[in-house]
Design a protein around this motif. Structure first.
Motif, mmCIF file in Angstrom:
data_model
loop_
_atom_site.group_PDB
_atom_site.id
_atom_site.type_symbol
_atom_site.label_atom_id
_atom_site.label_comp_id
_atom_site.label_asym_id
_atom_site.label_seq_id
_atom_site.Cartn_x
_atom_site.Cartn_y
_atom_site.Cartn_z
ATOM 1 N N ALA A 171 0.842 -1.289 -0.062
ATOM 2 C CA ALA A 171 -0.006 0.104 -0.044
ATOM 3 C C ALA A 171 0.848 1.112 -0.056
ATOM 4 O O ALA A 171 0.255 2.412 -0.107
ATOM 5 C CB ALA A 171 -0.853 0.054 1.529
ATOM 6 N N GLY A 172 2.248 0.997 0.215
ATOM 7 C CA GLY A 172 3.005 2.353 0.257
ATOM 8 C C GLY A 172 2.605 3.019 1.325
ATOM 9 O O GLY A 172 2.424 2.542 2.491
ATOM 10 N N ASN A 191 -5.191 -0.435 -3.067
ATOM 11 C CA ASN A 191 -6.125 0.046 -4.355
ATOM 12 C C ASN A 191 -5.815 1.620 -4.307
ATOM 13 O O ASN A 191 -5.811 2.036 -5.681
ATOM 14 C CB ASN A 191 -7.487 0.053 -4.056
ATOM 15 C CG ASN A 191 -7.860 -1.745 -4.215
ATOM 16 O OD1 ASN A 191 -7.442 -2.207 -4.834
ATOM 17 N ND2 ASN A 191 -9.008 -1.881 -3.520
ATOM 18 N N LEU A 192 -5.470 2.375 -3.445
ATOM 19 C CA LEU A 192 -5.195 3.790 -3.607
ATOM 20 C C LEU A 192 -3.662 3.953 -4.188
ATOM 21 O O LEU A 192 -3.679 4.724 -5.099
ATOM 22 C CB LEU A 192 -5.197 4.400 -2.049
ATOM 23 C CG LEU A 192 -6.610 4.755 -1.749
ATOM 24 C CD1 LEU A 192 -6.348 5.206 -0.167
ATOM 25 C CD2 LEU A 192 -7.516 5.605 -2.669
ATOM 26 N N LEU A 193 -2.866 3.211 -3.715
ATOM 27 C CA LEU A 193 -1.622 3.079 -4.334
ATOM 28 C C LEU A 193 -1.546 2.713 -6.134
ATOM 29 O O LEU A 193 -1.129 3.291 -6.851
ATOM 30 C CB LEU A 193 -0.456 2.078 -3.813
ATOM 31 C CG LEU A 193 0.820 1.922 -4.219
ATOM 32 C CD1 LEU A 193 1.307 3.258 -4.042
ATOM 33 C CD2 LEU A 193 1.628 0.781 -3.633
ATOM 34 N N THR A 200 6.557 -0.357 -11.748
ATOM 35 C CA THR A 200 6.925 -1.057 -10.504
ATOM 36 C C THR A 200 5.943 -0.910 -8.978
ATOM 37 O O THR A 200 5.776 -2.066 -8.580
ATOM 38 C CB THR A 200 8.317 -0.347 -9.807
ATOM 39 O OG1 THR A 200 9.143 -0.601 -10.920
ATOM 40 C CG2 THR A 200 8.909 -1.009 -8.510
ATOM 41 N N LEU A 201 5.344 0.178 -9.114
ATOM 42 C CA LEU A 201 4.363 0.420 -8.066
ATOM 43 C C LEU A 201 3.077 -0.586 -8.334
ATOM 44 O O LEU A 201 2.544 -0.837 -7.211
ATOM 45 C CB LEU A 201 4.087 1.767 -7.747
ATOM 46 C CG LEU A 201 5.153 2.694 -7.154
ATOM 47 C CD1 LEU A 201 4.833 4.336 -7.142
ATOM 48 C CD2 LEU A 201 5.565 2.284 -5.813
ATOM 49 N N LEU A 202 2.610 -0.440 -9.446
ATOM 50 C CA LEU A 202 1.515 -1.097 -10.019
ATOM 51 C C LEU A 202 1.535 -2.430 -9.602
ATOM 52 O O LEU A 202 0.683 -3.180 -9.188
ATOM 53 C CB LEU A 202 1.150 -0.815 -11.412
ATOM 54 C CG LEU A 202 0.438 0.431 -11.789
ATOM 55 C CD1 LEU A 202 0.404 0.816 -13.166
ATOM 56 C CD2 LEU A 202 -1.069 0.252 -11.153
ATOM 57 N N ILE A 203 2.833 -3.001 -10.061
ATOM 58 C CA ILE A 203 3.075 -4.486 -9.830
ATOM 59 C C ILE A 203 3.230 -4.991 -8.400
ATOM 60 O O ILE A 203 2.544 -5.933 -7.792
ATOM 61 C CB ILE A 203 4.273 -4.966 -10.595
ATOM 62 C CG1 ILE A 203 4.230 -4.722 -12.067
ATOM 63 C CG2 ILE A 203 4.577 -6.336 -10.347
ATOM 64 C CD1 ILE A 203 5.445 -4.991 -12.842
ATOM 65 N N ALA A 204 3.620 -4.025 -7.465
ATOM 66 C CA ALA A 204 3.760 -4.179 -6.030
ATOM 67 C C ALA A 204 2.598 -4.387 -5.586
ATOM 68 O O ALA A 204 2.355 -4.867 -4.444
ATOM 69 C CB ALA A 204 4.929 -3.245 -5.633
ATOM 70 N N SER A 205 1.585 -3.267 -5.949
ATOM 71 C CA SER A 205 0.237 -3.119 -5.131
ATOM 72 C C SER A 205 -0.535 -4.160 -5.422
ATOM 73 O O SER A 205 -1.543 -4.651 -4.820
ATOM 74 C CB SER A 205 -0.335 -1.697 -5.784
ATOM 75 O OG SER A 205 -0.680 -2.036 -6.828
ATOM 76 N N THR A 215 -7.041 -4.288 -11.231
ATOM 77 C CA THR A 215 -8.056 -3.481 -11.856
ATOM 78 C C THR A 215 -7.208 -2.284 -12.332
ATOM 79 O O THR A 215 -7.373 -2.048 -13.542
ATOM 80 C CB THR A 215 -9.107 -3.095 -10.892
ATOM 81 O OG1 THR A 215 -9.590 -4.333 -10.653
ATOM 82 C CG2 THR A 215 -10.181 -2.148 -11.750
ATOM 83 N N SER A 216 -6.354 -1.615 -11.448
ATOM 84 C CA SER A 216 -5.673 -0.144 -11.866
ATOM 85 C C SER A 216 -4.746 -0.666 -12.944
ATOM 86 O O SER A 216 -4.459 0.133 -14.118
ATOM 87 C CB SER A 216 -4.979 0.296 -10.694
ATOM 88 O OG SER A 216 -5.878 0.638 -9.805
ATOM 89 N N LEU A 217 -3.935 -1.678 -13.046
ATOM 90 C CA LEU A 217 -2.780 -2.132 -13.891
ATOM 91 C C LEU A 217 -3.524 -2.118 -15.283
ATOM 92 O O LEU A 217 -3.216 -1.792 -16.149
ATOM 93 C CB LEU A 217 -2.140 -3.428 -13.435
ATOM 94 C CG LEU A 217 -1.385 -3.831 -14.514
ATOM 95 C CD1 LEU A 217 -0.188 -3.052 -14.830
ATOM 96 C CD2 LEU A 217 -0.662 -5.192 -13.950
ATOM 97 N N GLY A 218 -4.816 -2.953 -15.343
ATOM 98 C CA GLY A 218 -5.232 -3.375 -16.583
ATOM 99 C C GLY A 218 -5.946 -1.992 -17.178
ATOM 100 O O GLY A 218 -5.750 -1.860 -18.277
#
Length: 470
Positions: A175-176, A182-184, A219-224, A228-231
């Protein structure tokens, strides 16, 4: 007489630089207000929650939030009043319809379940809207606003990188320094699209910083692990690019093309459900690995049931969820739904709050935003592509979460800035009476519009404007 005129002219030239420098300084602060709003939403507020955590409504009603937005609103209005002779307060059509929705929301306070809470949330929303929109549409220093957004989201992404190593991974993903993964993912997806826009511009500096931004955001998208956000981060720019390209080579506008794509989707859903016997449960299981879409279907069923009770005017602005023991969601929702902060669907929440009337006004604002994209697409395709990418991401994401008209949500702020930017650019084109002629290239690859006073206003040449207004 000639000497007198010469003396008067010289006096003007003597007085003008002092007034011009003051106006330039005020304008440099004024143009940063949307970026300051986004920075607080993206960095300051999440870090305060990270270090001093609270739950529920208290996360929004913290005193530092109230103080910041009140101070920024006063600063914005004060600078606008001080620069009023140098600004243009003509509003784009899409922004006018957003204002109409805010008026409808304000009226809905009269029949809300908890008027006091509704009024506080409404006042906050008005302050957020003014701070995000007014400097852009009145100063017309577009596309500086989207460049500022790249800096805001890029800086947020860089600051989140160390937290991947300093904090433990949650059960579902990193989540950072945000309160949830999801926010990240949402922030990283927007950072990715703004960075992708930088890569598409000409110039080594733009492409270098854009490339770094793309790598960090992915990198952050994969870590989170926010699928849904990545797609959506990959889908939205691709669809936006196809729509912008098609609108340039065909007589169809982006609004018409988006309507066509939506019609194809509806037909596809009808064929899949009736011909192939592919139910919505099968679709949720295929795309999200969960028949109930992580409980959303139960929340949506309850929301639709409550909408049927007040279909025209709704339950009042922000007065359905989390408004105390008398809230409809607390009294009548089944099980875990009673604890939900929203419907996990922004469109259902809009209808819950302001009814079908409010939703119709909101849909009109969206339509005029797409129309503005179409007007700008032929003159500045890259800029139109960025705005449509963010627009599509926000619209699709809002179908699974609730971001629109919710305090100072980062996605809502980004959408407001983008809509104001594309609306202001469209208005400049309309004022010039042309969409594609009289253009010239600037070094970074964007197209710059000619047009006398309009061009001076766009560059922010306040000294010339001040002299002309005396």
């Amino acid at each position: 007489m000639a000497d007198a005129r010469s003396d008067s002219s010289n006096n003007d030239l003597v007085r003008e630089p002092a007034y011009g420098r003051a106006a330039d300084f005020a304008a440099s602060i004024y143009v940063l207000i949307p970026a300051l709003a986004c920075s607080f939403s993206l960095i300051v507020s999440p870090l305060l929650l990270f270090w001093f955590p609270v739950q529920g409504v208290e996360a929004v009603s913290r005193p530092e939030n109230q103080f910041f937005w009140a101070a920024l609103f006063i600063l914005c209005v004060g600078l606008a009043a001080g620069l009023r002779r140098l600004l243009d307060f003509a509003l784009p059509a899409n922004i006018m319809w957003f204002i109409v929705y805010l008026l409808v929301a304000g009226l809905s306070v009269a029949w809300s379940i908890a008027p006091e809470i509704s009024v506080r949330r409404y006042v906050l929303q008005v302050m957020v809207f003014v701070c995000a929109v007014l400097p852009i549409v009145s100063l017309r220093r577009t596309p500086i606003a989207t460049d500022h957004l790249f800096v805001c989201f890029g800086l947020t992404a860089l600051l989140n990188l160390p937290f991947l190593f300093l904090t433990q991974r949650g059960e579902l993903g990193h989540a950072g320094f945000f309160t949830g993964k999801n926010l990240l993912g949402e922030m990283s997806a927007l950072a990715f699209m703004f960075a992708l826009h930088q890569v598409s511009r000409t110039g080594v500096i733009y492409r270098l910083r854009g490339g770094i931004g793309v790598v960090v955001a992915l990198t952050l998208l994969i870590a989170s692990e926010s699928k849904t956000s990545l797609g959506l981060a990959l889908l939205s720019p691709a669809v936006a690019g196809l729509v912008i390209a098609a609108s340039i080579v065909t007589p169809f506008s982006p609004a018409a093309l988006m309507g066509y794509l939506l019609s194809l989707f509806i037909v596809g859903v009808f064929i899949a459900s009736n011909v192939l016997d592919f139910s919505k449960e099968d679709a949720f299981l295929f795309f999200f690995g969960d028949v109930g879409f992580t409980g959303r279907t139960e929340i949506w069923s309850f929301a639709l049931e409550m909408i049927e009770r007040r279909p025209m005017f709704g339950w009042g602005f922000q007065s359905f969820w989390l408004v105390g023991p008398d809230a409809p969601s607390v009294r009548e929702a089944p099980g875990f739904v009673a604890e939900m902060p929203h419907a996990h669907n922004g469109y259902l929440d809009i209808i819950l709050q302001t009814g079908s009337i409010g939703f119709a006004v909101f849909a009109t604002a969206i339509f005029f935003s797409l129309t503005a994209v179409g007007r700008v697409a032929r003159a500045e395709p890259l800029r139109a592509w960025l705005c449509l990418s963010v627009f599509l991401f926000a619209m699709l994401h809002n179908g699974m979460e609730s971001s629109f008209f919710r305090a100072f949500d980062p996605l809502w702020l980004a959408l407001l800035v983008v809509c104001a930017d594309i609306g202001a650019a469209s208005l400049l084109l309309r004022e010039q009476g042309t969409e594609a002629t009289g253009r010239s290239r600037v070094p970074d690859g964007r197209q710059k519009l000619r047009g006398g006073a309009l061009e001076r206003r766009r560059r922010g040449n306040f000294r010339t404007a001040a002299r002309n207004n005396r």
